[in-house]
Enzyme design. Structure first.
Site, PDB file in Angstrom:
ATOM      1  N   GLU A 178       1.730   6.769  11.315  1.00 18.09           N
ATOM      2  CA  GLU A 178       2.924   6.382  10.557  1.00 18.09           C
ATOM      3  C   GLU A 178       4.092   6.094  11.502  1.00 18.09           C
ATOM      4  OE1 GLU A 178       3.800   6.804   6.626  1.00 18.09           O
ATOM      5  OE2 GLU A 178       2.123   5.602   7.284  1.00 18.09           O
ATOM      6  N   ARG A 179       4.986   5.233  11.056  1.00 18.52           N
ATOM      7  CA  ARG A 179       6.237   5.034  11.795  1.00 18.52           C
ATOM      8  C   ARG A 179       7.164   6.211  11.495  1.00 18.52           C
ATOM      9  NH1 ARG A 179       4.434   0.724   9.205  1.00 18.52           N
ATOM     10  NH2 ARG A 179       3.911  -1.176  10.375  1.00 18.52           N
ATOM     11  N   LYS A 225       0.835  -1.219   0.000  1.00 14.72           N
ATOM     12  CA  LYS A 225       0.000   0.000   0.000  1.00 14.72           C
ATOM     13  C   LYS A 225       0.864   1.261   0.000  1.00 14.72           C
ATOM     14  CE  LYS A 225      -2.169  -1.071   3.806  1.00 14.72           C
ATOM     15  NZ  LYS A 225      -1.469  -2.329   4.040  1.00 14.72           N
TER      16      LYS A 225
END
Length: 472
Positions: A187-188, A161
């Protein structure tokens, strides 16, 4: 009078449980969604989530790193959380409050707006049946995106993705006459930094705004960062009168943060543990994505599907808001068919003869039918072998396998890993290639010759030589 009003808007913390804070106000109670300030330095932001009684509110602390304590003073600012808007945000990486997290000084010449703006009224909305080309064969052929619409990339963990989102940024920002806004929900930190550096290197950062509510932050931050990004997108659409490409990664994290917030507030969960207000909260965000006479917001959203279960309430609620659904298949990813788009489950409302034209519609329908027939034949092939099929079915299988491989594509953003240079393929080239494969014009070429190429002009030399040898 002003002093009395100030006194009424002050309260004290009477209970703290994680990110949930109960505050007693002896005077006037703040409204729901109001921004409260507390902490030793007065910088801890608390958003009012519910009213417990005539004197007590319950709020969610968004940035309690500096610490809260019982008895601390809390001040009602008299309004909701707001973010700066303006063209000076371009090229910047921001947090939920619009503060820079890229190590540069704050943006100049900005005004502030509430993150809780109302959606555009139906009377002001504009609907155009216009295709938004991406340069990715499988998407442009089978599930064309709508300019000013909402497209979802559905898939489980590790099916591609984020890679697909970054490839779209690369392909579109260069030729897209507008602003790109990337919103990272959950998000990381590593992904955020990688994206920032990549956009810097490709020279597209100057027309992009990046906003992150990262995985290590409070669920309230992850729940509200999408609204902050929408406020900035609406500024560029309505005030700057530009088209906006809004990329969200990942909408499921927004739903997940909402479930965490709901649990913290003590609400009884609904089906599969989700919050009872799931549909309303999702609509409050999604319905702000619309087009007007002054500009459009085109949204592409990555959607994590828990355990690859497309009947999950989060996935089904998100499906309802989209004009195109691009479904990524773990099975295709395991076969090395990237992008791992499932041609039979992916769909788009734009794929009608009146919008894309009769030729495009017919070729897409023929490709789908060929791949569907091959899917039905797979069990027979597994049990009896390809040799037991009729001549007609063997031709169908060969056609389908060539189409599957032709719809793979090398990406610019993965060049370092694959060693193959990226390809941008226009729609007409894709249609011509699929049409020739469907007509069996290239049936003498091996299937592997079609793997990871752009147009048919890129067929490898080995395939060409084999065809010449057979003809001789």
């Amino acid at each position: 009078m002003a002093e009395g009003e100030t006194k009424k808007s002050e309260g004290k913390i009477i209970a703290i449980q994680g990110a949930v804070v109960d505050i007693r106000f002896p005077g006037r109670l703040p409204a729901i969604q109001h921004r409260l300030l507390s902490g030793r330095d007065g910088q801890v932001v608390i958003e009012v989530a519910s009213l417990l009684d005539r004197q007590t509110v319950r709020g969610l602390a968004l940035n309690a790193e500096s610490g809260l304590a019982l008895g601390m003073a809390v001040v009602d600012t008299g309004g909701p959380i707001d973010v700066p808007v303006g063209k000076s945000l371009l090229g910047r990486m921001l947090n939920i409050f619009g503060e820079p997290i890229d190590g540069k000084p704050p943006p100049e010449e900005t005004t502030r707006r509430s993150i809780h703006e109302r959606p555009v009224p139906l009377a002001r909305r504009v609907v155009k049946s216009e295709i938004f080309a991406t340069g990715i064969k499988a998407i442009d052929l089978l599930c064309p995106l709508e300019r000013g619409g909402k497209a979802g990339l559905f898939g489980g963990a590790g099916v591609g993705k984020t890679v697909l989102i970054t490839e779209m940024i690369h392909n579109m920002v260069g030729k897209y006459e507008g602003i790109s806004l990337f919103c990272g929900i959950g998000e990381r930190c590593r992904e955020a930094e990688d994206l920032y550096r990549e956009m810097q290197e490709t020279g597209v950062l100057d027309q992009t705004v990046l906003m992150f509510g990262q995985m290590n932050e409070s669920p309230a931050v992850r729940f509200r960062v999408g609204h902050s990004a929408m406020t900035i997108a609406e500024y560029f659409r309505d005030d700057a009168k530009q088209d906006v490409l809004l990329l969200i990664d990942n909408v499921f994290r927004f739903v997940q943060a909402g479930a965490e917030v709901s649990g913290l507030l003590g609400r009884i969960p609904s089906r599969v543990g989700y919050q009872p207000t799931l549909g309303t909260e999702l609509a409050a965000l999604e319905e702000r994505i619309a087009s007007t006479a002054s500009g459009s917001i085109t949204s592409i959203q990555a959607v994590y599907v828990p355990a690859d279960d497309f009947t999950d309430p989060a996935a089904t609620h998100i499906f309802a808001h989209l004009s195109a659904s691009i479904v990524l298949s773990r099975k295709r990813a395991s076969q090395g068919l990237y992008p791992a788009i499932d041609p039979l489950q992916s769909n788009a409302k734009m794929l009608t003869p009146g919008v894309v034209g009769r030729r495009h519609y017919q070729i897409a329908a023929d490709v789908r039918q060929t791949l569907a027939e091959y899917e039905e034949l797979k069990d027979i092939i597994a049990m009896l072998g390809l040799e037991e099929l009729s001549e007609k079915d063997r031709k169908t299988v060969g056609r389908a396998r060539r189409l599957e491989r032709f719809l793979t594509q090398p990406f610019f953003t993965t060049e370092a890993f694959t060693g193959k240079s990226g390809k941008l393929v226009d729609l007409e080239t894709t249609l011509d290639g699929c049409e020739r494969i469907l007509k069996d014009e290239l049936a003498d070429l091996p299937e592997r010759a079609f793997y990871m190429i752009g147009s048919l002009d890129d067929l490898d030399e080995q395939g060409r030589k084999q065809r010449e040898e057979k003809a001789a």
